[in-house]
Design a protein around this motif. Sequence first.
Motif, PDB file in Angstrom:
ATOM      1  N   PRO B  21       0.813  -1.231   0.000  1.00 42.47           N
ATOM      2  CA  PRO B  21       0.000   0.000   0.000  1.00 42.47           C
ATOM      3  C   PRO B  21       0.841   1.273   0.000  1.00 42.47           C
ATOM      4  N   THR B  22       1.989   1.286   0.691  1.00 37.47           N
ATOM      5  CA  THR B  22       2.821   2.486   0.720  1.00 37.47           C
ATOM      6  C   THR B  22       3.287   2.835  -0.685  1.00 37.47           C
ATOM      7  N   TRP B  23       3.767   1.820  -1.392  1.00 40.15           N
ATOM      8  CA  TRP B  23       4.240   2.049  -2.753  1.00 40.15           C
ATOM      9  C   TRP B  23       3.105   2.446  -3.688  1.00 40.15           C
ATOM     10  N   VAL B  24       1.937   1.870  -3.422  1.00 42.89           N
ATOM     11  CA  VAL B  24       0.778   2.251  -4.238  1.00 42.89           C
ATOM     12  C   VAL B  24       0.528   3.739  -4.128  1.00 42.89           C
ATOM     13  N   LEU B  25       0.601   4.235  -2.893  1.00 42.55           N
ATOM     14  CA  LEU B  25       0.375   5.668  -2.670  1.00 42.55           C
ATOM     15  C   LEU B  25       1.393   6.505  -3.432  1.00 42.55           C
ATOM     16  N   VAL B  26       2.669   6.070  -3.317  1.00 38.26           N
ATOM     17  CA  VAL B  26       3.738   6.829  -3.985  1.00 38.26           C
ATOM     18  C   VAL B  26       3.498   6.839  -5.491  1.00 38.26           C
ATOM     19  N   VAL B  27       3.244   5.633  -6.045  1.00 37.58           N
ATOM     20  CA  VAL B  27       3.050   5.542  -7.500  1.00 37.58           C
ATOM     21  C   VAL B  27       1.851   6.362  -7.929  1.00 37.58           C
ATOM     22  N   GLU B  28       0.778   6.274  -7.143  1.00 42.59           N
ATOM     23  CA  GLU B  28      -0.423   7.031  -7.521  1.00 42.59           C
ATOM     24  C   GLU B  28      -0.165   8.530  -7.485  1.00 42.59           C
ATOM     25  N   MET B  29       0.613   8.977  -6.493  1.00 45.63           N
ATOM     26  CA  MET B  29       0.923  10.411  -6.421  1.00 45.63           C
ATOM     27  C   MET B  29       1.695  10.854  -7.642  1.00 45.63           C
TER      28      MET B  29
END
Lengths: 374, 358, 158
Positions: B21-29
Amino acid sequence: MYTITEEILTTPSGDMVINVGPQHPATHGVLHLLITLNGETIKKVEPHLGYIHRSIEKMCESLSYRQFIYSTSRMDYLSAHINNHGCALAVEKGLQVEIPPRAEVIRVLMDELTRVASHILAWGALAMDLGAFTPFFHAFREREMINDIMEETCGARLTMNYMVPGGVMMDIHPNFQRRVKELLKQFSEKIDEYDELVTYNTIFINRTKNVGYLSKEDAISFGVSGPSARASGVSCDIRKIYPYSIYDKLKFDEILYTEGDSYARYMVRVQEVKQSLSIIEQLIDNIPEGDFQAKTKAVLKLPKGEFYSRVETARGELGVYIVSEGGMTPYRIKFRSPGYSNLSALDHMTRGSKIGDLIASMGTLDLVIPDIDR
Amino acid sequence: MWNLSDIAKSVDEWLNSVMSPTWVLVVEMVVIGVLAIALFAVLGLVLVIMERKVAAYMQIRLGPNRVGPKGMLQSLADTVKLLVKEGLTPAGADKFLFNLAPFIAMITAMLLLAPLAFAKDFQIWDLNIGVLYITAVSSLSVIGILMAGWSSNNKYSLLGAMRSGAQIVSYELSAGLAIMTVVILTGSLQMSEIVKSQADGWWLFKGHIPAIISFVIFIIAVTAETNRAPFDLAEAESELTAGFHTEYSGMKFALFFLAEYINVFIVCAVGATLFLGGWMPFHIGNWEGFNHVMDYIPSSIWFFGKTFFLIFVIMWFRWTFPRLRIDQLLNLEWKYLLPISMLNILVVTLIAIKGWHF
Amino acid sequence: MFLKEYISDVYGAVKSMAIGMKRTLYYFTHHQEIITQQYPDNRDTLVLPERFRGEVVMAHDEKNEHRCTGCTACELACPNGTIKIITKFDISPEGKKKKAIDKFIYHLELCTMCNLCIEACPTNAIHMAQTFEHSVFDRAQLTKVLNKPGSKLQEGVE
């Protein structure tokens, strides 16, 4: 030579000095105004001239009486015909020639067409200075029609050199009358649009009402002439008070407003367009038959003496003063151009007002810079 | 049906299935950032060509018609020109602030993108104080302009910046009050809530005359806030040559130019969301068939359609009216718009309390 | 009373602006009013009036003969020194010397298209052409010799 130094950038009292021009969108040319500002409020306007001085007066001294007329189209290029007319009148005074009636009518028609073209350009340029760009292009639509008429009859669009001593250079084009009638029709259809877009607009009225006030006395003492003076209530239409050509036989009104503000100056121009159109309407079907040019000698020589003529250009009174020594070329020519004296009133008009008012005042004075400098 | 929120959802699901989930947030940003910049670039190009075409047709001209079909690639060619132009910094300028100013102007425009609802359930950040956030951030744009004007070391720029400061600060009041009327009617500051509350009709129609008045005031105030004609005193071509960006050239100038258009887009998007129902389709009472047809049009089309209509109105203003003078500009705000909108907000409050709106 | 004035002020202002906006909307929607001329594209169909003053040219007939006697009336009439006529003496078959033009030099860069030379010409040798695209890369190209090489005076023109 005038150089800009650090000291004049601000005054000792801390007021800001800015240079409006010589390259500035609102000066329509190379006029340089040195403005002292306190915040947005103007304390002083100091015009600096000479950026487009071509010494036309001196040049004319070495040109013959036929030749010098062409150069006067380059003074007030928006009323080129009228300038030429003034010069031709002065020369004709010296030559004592009788102008054929057909030539007189053609001359007046051309003068009035020029006046219309000049005034509608002033209308558009004023609106553009005040920030509305659209009227400028709409003004050019009608101006283009006039230019086309000029092109067809005179052979050029701006600097026509159509008036010669003794009449006009060529007869009118066969299409001339038809096209002028088309123009009149176009104007009768579109003239309301001018009011809709600019005259009645609240912002425009606010920008020009009570702005750049010039009283009657001041207008006289500054030598302001033309529509700018008539807005202050000075009756100064040369066509009325010293009629030349056939203006005394024509029916038209001298537009007088007494408010003396920018809106009045604007309204004088709008009304004068209507008056000029009515003059054209009176004449267009009544062009007498006959010669378009009086017979003159191949080499013109004016008798020794001084000759003065005055005409009403779109900007005011143009005086042409010729001193002749009896030779082929004038000894001295002096033009009294309307723009120069109109500009002199600018400082008086705008002192204490805002920068936006300066633009409005300048736009309604309708300055043509080559006319100021010559 | 083809839908922006479905695409967003499926991308989110796919990302969640491949990383933490952390990486998902980064990628989405990152993706959102790239999309935002892409949107800006496209909007800049589209709005410039739109402005030029609107101006041309109103001025009985053809407008750009050489580059691309009907001149549609003209603004792209202009961008290329601006990119290769030298970005000059005047000798007497405060170099740091001078170079920073265009980015401030651009970043404030960018920040405003966050709470906008582009389509049904398609929003970068549906924060619960969306409207407040917009009014707060949009007032930052004056800083960029002031900075540019001050640091240019040019008197025209300084005058333009000072004008703009006075103008933006005053017009924010009536813009804020106009926005408040909708907040009062809705009872929420959240963008998605405001849009939802207009499912059965737009506030412009539901709120009776006070809503129409506040809509008009909103349009006038945001025109002033974005420094558009007839309120373009900060630029005032015929008075101050180019106002606060007189000294800017090349891409730095382009950023100001772009920021202006992005601001126009954003305020129009806000206006469309608040008064015209955002992405909500146009519905008429009980006309089931008509409403059904309207529902078929994707919500993003509705949103952009409304926004571009408002942008057209603002452009229409620009090419019709002369510019106001600085004192008249402030008069208009303090003597006309502010009293009217204050009175208006009282009426709206009454309507909201009594529930008189539809 | 004050309120009435205030409201009529606002109403008048809004009305005047609406009138202006109606006018611009009319033009926005009526594209047939557009007056743009697409100049380089319409070059083939562009017709200039026959009196249009573009540049001075000298007419030559099919026998390569012109009507210029070299009287220099145009040179004298020109206010700018645009025209310079260089004359020579032709020797006719009978052995008589006769004045004729060698070169009719025309400086387009000095010309103001005032039409005075055309007016002055007693033999209608020169006239104005309707060309107007005068830009060149080298200023020297603007200095033109109007009489074609090998041309001579038409019979009967004095």
